[in-house]
Motif scaffolding. Structure first.
Motif, short mmCIF file in Angstrom:
data_model
loop_
_atom_site.label_atom_id
_atom_site.label_comp_id
_atom_site.label_asym_id
_atom_site.label_seq_id
_atom_site.Cartn_x
_atom_site.Cartn_y
_atom_site.Cartn_z
N LYS A 1 0.82 -1.21 0.00
CA LYS A 1 0.00 0.00 0.00
C LYS A 1 0.85 1.27 0.00
O LYS A 1 0.56 2.21 -0.71
CB LYS A 1 -0.96 0.01 1.19
N GLU A 2 1.90 1.28 0.80
CA GLU A 2 2.73 2.47 0.94
C GLU A 2 3.74 2.63 -0.19
O GLU A 2 4.03 3.75 -0.61
CB GLU A 2 3.48 2.46 2.27
N TYR A 3 4.32 1.53 -0.66
CA TYR A 3 5.43 1.61 -1.60
C TYR A 3 5.17 0.90 -2.93
O TYR A 3 6.08 0.77 -3.74
CB TYR A 3 6.70 1.05 -0.95
N GLY A 4 3.93 0.46 -3.15
CA GLY A 4 3.59 -0.16 -4.41
C GLY A 4 3.80 0.80 -5.57
O GLY A 4 3.51 1.99 -5.45
N TYR A 5 4.35 0.31 -6.67
CA TYR A 5 4.68 1.06 -7.87
C TYR A 5 5.91 1.96 -7.68
O TYR A 5 6.21 2.79 -8.51
CB TYR A 5 3.50 1.91 -8.37
N PHE B 1 3.75 -15.64 -4.00
CA PHE B 1 3.11 -14.39 -4.40
C PHE B 1 4.19 -13.41 -4.86
O PHE B 1 5.05 -13.01 -4.09
CB PHE B 1 2.32 -13.82 -3.23
N VAL B 2 4.14 -13.03 -6.14
CA VAL B 2 5.11 -12.11 -6.73
C VAL B 2 4.87 -10.71 -6.16
O VAL B 2 3.75 -10.21 -6.17
CB VAL B 2 4.94 -12.10 -8.27
N PHE B 3 5.96 -10.06 -5.67
CA PHE B 3 5.79 -8.72 -5.11
C PHE B 3 6.75 -7.67 -5.65
O PHE B 3 6.53 -6.48 -5.48
CB PHE B 3 5.86 -8.75 -3.58
N ALA B 4 7.82 -8.08 -6.33
CA ALA B 4 8.77 -7.10 -6.87
C ALA B 4 9.57 -7.75 -7.99
O ALA B 4 9.60 -8.98 -8.11
CB ALA B 4 9.70 -6.58 -5.78
N GLU B 5 10.23 -6.91 -8.76
CA GLU B 5 11.06 -7.41 -9.85
C GLU B 5 12.52 -7.43 -9.41
O GLU B 5 12.99 -6.52 -8.72
CB GLU B 5 10.91 -6.52 -11.08
N GLY B 6 13.22 -8.49 -9.80
CA GLY B 6 14.67 -8.55 -9.63
C GLY B 6 15.27 -8.03 -10.92
O GLY B 6 14.93 -6.94 -11.38
N ILE C 1 17.16 -4.93 -6.93
CA ILE C 1 15.70 -4.97 -6.80
C ILE C 1 15.16 -3.87 -7.71
O ILE C 1 15.67 -2.76 -7.74
CB ILE C 1 15.23 -4.80 -5.35
N GLY C 2 14.15 -4.24 -8.49
CA GLY C 2 13.53 -3.28 -9.39
C GLY C 2 12.29 -2.68 -8.75
O GLY C 2 12.27 -2.38 -7.56
#
Length: 177
Positions: free
Chosen positions: A50-54, A109-114, A80-81
Protein backbone atom coordinates in the motif's frame (compact mmCIF):
# COMPACT_ATOMS: atom_id res chain seq x y z
CA UNK A 1 6.08 -1.92 9.54
CA UNK A 2 8.01 0.95 11.05
CA UNK A 3 11.20 -1.05 10.45
CA UNK A 4 10.53 -1.21 6.71
CA UNK A 5 9.83 2.53 6.52
CA UNK A 6 13.08 3.31 8.35
CA UNK A 7 15.09 0.99 6.11
CA UNK A 8 13.65 2.55 2.95
CA UNK A 9 14.39 6.02 4.31
CA UNK A 10 17.97 5.03 5.19
CA UNK A 11 18.49 3.64 1.67
CA UNK A 12 17.65 6.99 0.10
CA UNK A 13 13.89 6.67 -0.29
CA UNK A 14 11.82 5.40 -3.18
CA UNK A 15 10.12 7.25 -5.98
CA UNK A 16 6.67 6.93 -7.48
CA UNK A 17 7.24 8.16 -11.03
CA UNK A 18 4.58 10.15 -12.85
CA UNK A 19 3.86 7.27 -15.25
CA UNK A 20 3.49 4.74 -12.43
CA UNK A 21 1.44 7.10 -10.25
CA UNK A 22 -1.31 6.92 -12.90
CA UNK A 23 -1.46 3.15 -12.48
CA UNK A 24 -1.54 3.06 -8.68
CA UNK A 25 -5.07 2.69 -7.35
CA UNK A 26 -5.37 3.59 -3.67
CA UNK A 27 -9.06 2.71 -3.82
CA UNK A 28 -8.48 -0.84 -5.05
CA UNK A 29 -10.22 -3.30 -2.72
CA UNK A 30 -7.13 -5.36 -1.95
CA UNK A 31 -8.84 -7.02 1.03
CA UNK A 32 -11.52 -8.45 -1.26
CA UNK A 33 -8.84 -9.55 -3.75
CA UNK A 34 -6.85 -11.29 -1.00
CA UNK A 35 -9.92 -13.10 0.34
CA UNK A 36 -11.28 -14.11 -3.06
CA UNK A 37 -7.86 -15.51 -4.09
CA UNK A 38 -7.28 -17.21 -0.72
CA UNK A 39 -3.98 -15.37 -0.24
CA UNK A 40 -2.06 -15.42 3.03
CA UNK A 41 -0.03 -12.23 3.19
CA UNK A 42 1.50 -10.69 6.32
CA UNK A 43 0.52 -7.28 7.67
CA UNK A 44 4.09 -6.14 6.93
CA UNK A 45 3.62 -7.04 3.30
CA UNK A 46 0.20 -5.33 3.09
CA UNK A 47 1.84 -2.18 4.47
CA UNK A 48 4.65 -2.43 1.90
CA UNK A 49 2.23 -2.91 -1.01
CA UNK A 50 0.00 0.00 0.00
CA UNK A 51 2.73 2.47 0.94
CA UNK A 52 5.43 1.61 -1.60
CA UNK A 53 3.59 -0.16 -4.41
CA UNK A 54 4.68 1.06 -7.87
CA UNK A 55 7.79 2.62 -6.32
CA UNK A 56 11.41 2.23 -7.29
CA UNK A 57 14.46 3.00 -5.15
CA UNK A 58 16.19 6.29 -5.89
CA UNK A 59 19.58 4.60 -5.55
CA UNK A 60 21.03 1.40 -7.03
CA UNK A 61 19.89 -0.99 -4.29
CA UNK A 62 20.86 -4.66 -4.13
CA UNK A 63 20.22 -7.59 -1.80
CA UNK A 64 22.35 -10.55 -0.87
CA UNK A 65 20.57 -13.86 -1.26
CA UNK A 66 20.86 -16.77 1.17
CA UNK A 67 20.97 -19.21 -1.77
CA UNK A 68 23.46 -18.73 -4.59
CA UNK A 69 21.62 -17.04 -7.47
CA UNK A 70 22.42 -18.07 -11.06
CA UNK A 71 22.50 -14.43 -12.16
CA UNK A 72 24.69 -13.10 -9.35
CA UNK A 73 28.45 -12.77 -9.37
CA UNK A 74 30.82 -13.99 -6.67
CA UNK A 75 29.36 -11.46 -4.23
CA UNK A 76 25.86 -13.00 -4.74
CA UNK A 77 24.27 -9.54 -4.99
CA UNK A 78 21.18 -8.86 -7.06
CA UNK A 79 19.29 -5.61 -7.77
CA UNK A 80 15.70 -4.97 -6.80
CA UNK A 81 13.53 -3.28 -9.39
CA UNK A 82 10.00 -1.98 -9.04
CA UNK A 83 7.88 -2.89 -6.04
CA UNK A 84 4.54 -3.94 -7.50
CA UNK A 85 1.36 -2.28 -6.25
CA UNK A 86 -2.40 -2.60 -6.25
CA UNK A 87 -3.81 -0.94 -9.33
CA UNK A 88 -3.78 -1.09 -13.10
CA UNK A 89 -1.38 -2.15 -15.79
CA UNK A 90 1.73 -4.21 -16.14
CA UNK A 91 3.20 -3.40 -12.73
CA UNK A 92 0.12 -4.26 -10.72
CA UNK A 93 0.21 -7.11 -8.26
CA UNK A 94 -2.93 -8.62 -9.77
CA UNK A 95 -1.63 -8.61 -13.34
CA UNK A 96 1.77 -10.02 -12.37
CA UNK A 97 0.18 -12.72 -10.27
CA UNK A 98 -1.99 -13.71 -13.23
CA UNK A 99 0.98 -13.69 -15.65
CA UNK A 100 3.13 -15.92 -13.45
CA UNK A 101 0.53 -18.34 -12.03
CA UNK A 102 1.35 -20.93 -14.66
CA UNK A 103 5.12 -20.51 -14.18
CA UNK A 104 5.56 -20.09 -10.42
CA UNK A 105 3.89 -22.40 -7.89
CA UNK A 106 0.58 -20.99 -6.65
CA UNK A 107 1.70 -20.58 -3.03
CA UNK A 108 4.31 -17.99 -4.13
CA UNK A 109 3.11 -14.39 -4.40
CA UNK A 110 5.11 -12.11 -6.73
CA UNK A 111 5.79 -8.72 -5.11
CA UNK A 112 8.77 -7.10 -6.87
CA UNK A 113 11.06 -7.41 -9.85
CA UNK A 114 14.67 -8.55 -9.63
CA UNK A 115 16.58 -8.45 -12.90
CA UNK A 116 14.20 -7.96 -15.85
CA UNK A 117 11.97 -11.01 -16.13
CA UNK A 118 12.95 -12.37 -12.71
CA UNK A 119 10.63 -12.00 -9.74
CA UNK A 120 10.80 -11.70 -5.97
CA UNK A 121 8.13 -13.79 -4.26
CA UNK A 122 6.70 -14.44 -0.84
CA UNK A 123 6.03 -18.06 0.02
CA UNK A 124 2.56 -17.82 1.56
CA UNK A 125 3.10 -20.95 3.66
CA UNK A 126 6.20 -19.86 5.59
CA UNK A 127 6.43 -16.15 4.55
CA UNK A 128 10.01 -16.61 3.33
CA UNK A 129 11.27 -14.56 0.38
CA UNK A 130 12.36 -16.30 -2.83
CA UNK A 131 13.89 -15.24 -6.11
CA UNK A 132 12.38 -16.76 -9.24
CA UNK A 133 14.84 -17.03 -12.13
CA UNK A 134 12.77 -16.94 -15.33
CA UNK A 135 15.24 -18.90 -17.48
CA UNK A 136 15.33 -21.95 -15.24
CA UNK A 137 13.66 -25.27 -15.90
CA UNK A 138 10.13 -25.76 -14.59
CA UNK A 139 9.97 -26.02 -10.78
CA UNK A 140 13.72 -25.41 -10.44
CA UNK A 141 13.91 -21.63 -10.49
CA UNK A 142 13.16 -20.65 -6.91
CA UNK A 143 16.04 -19.57 -4.64
CA UNK A 144 15.75 -18.65 -0.96
CA UNK A 145 16.63 -14.99 -0.48
CA UNK A 146 15.58 -14.27 3.12
CA UNK A 147 13.70 -15.93 5.96
CA UNK A 148 11.18 -13.07 6.22
CA UNK A 149 10.18 -9.82 4.56
CA UNK A 150 11.92 -7.87 7.32
CA UNK A 151 15.11 -9.93 6.88
CA UNK A 152 14.90 -9.20 3.15
CA UNK A 153 14.69 -5.46 3.80
CA UNK A 154 17.54 -5.65 6.29
CA UNK A 155 19.68 -7.23 3.54
CA UNK A 156 19.13 -4.31 1.15
CA UNK A 157 22.03 -1.93 0.66
CA UNK A 158 23.58 0.43 -1.86
CA UNK A 159 25.28 -1.46 -4.67
CA UNK A 160 29.00 -1.21 -3.89
CA UNK A 161 29.77 -1.53 -7.61
CA UNK A 162 27.66 1.51 -8.54
CA UNK A 163 29.91 3.86 -6.53
CA UNK A 164 32.91 2.73 -8.57
CA UNK A 165 31.05 3.39 -11.83
CA UNK A 166 29.96 6.85 -10.61
CA UNK A 167 33.55 7.76 -9.71
CA UNK A 168 34.80 6.62 -13.11
CA UNK A 169 32.10 8.59 -14.89
CA UNK A 170 32.90 11.74 -12.91
CA UNK A 171 36.60 11.34 -13.66
CA UNK A 172 35.97 10.67 -17.34
CA UNK A 173 33.79 13.77 -17.81
CA UNK A 174 35.77 16.14 -15.56
CA UNK A 175 37.08 19.43 -16.93
CA UNK A 176 40.66 18.20 -16.52
CA UNK A 177 40.46 16.07 -19.67
Amino acid sequence: MEHIRKIIFKLGQTELTKALKKKKDNNFDYKKYIISNNLKLSDEYIYLSKEYGYNQFNEDIVFKSLDKLPIAGDDNLCPIGIIYGWGKGENSLQKNRKIFLDQIPENYFVFAEGLPGDQLCINQIDQKIYYWYHESLENEGLYLVANSLLDFFKSLHLNPNSEIEDDLEEEWFSDDF
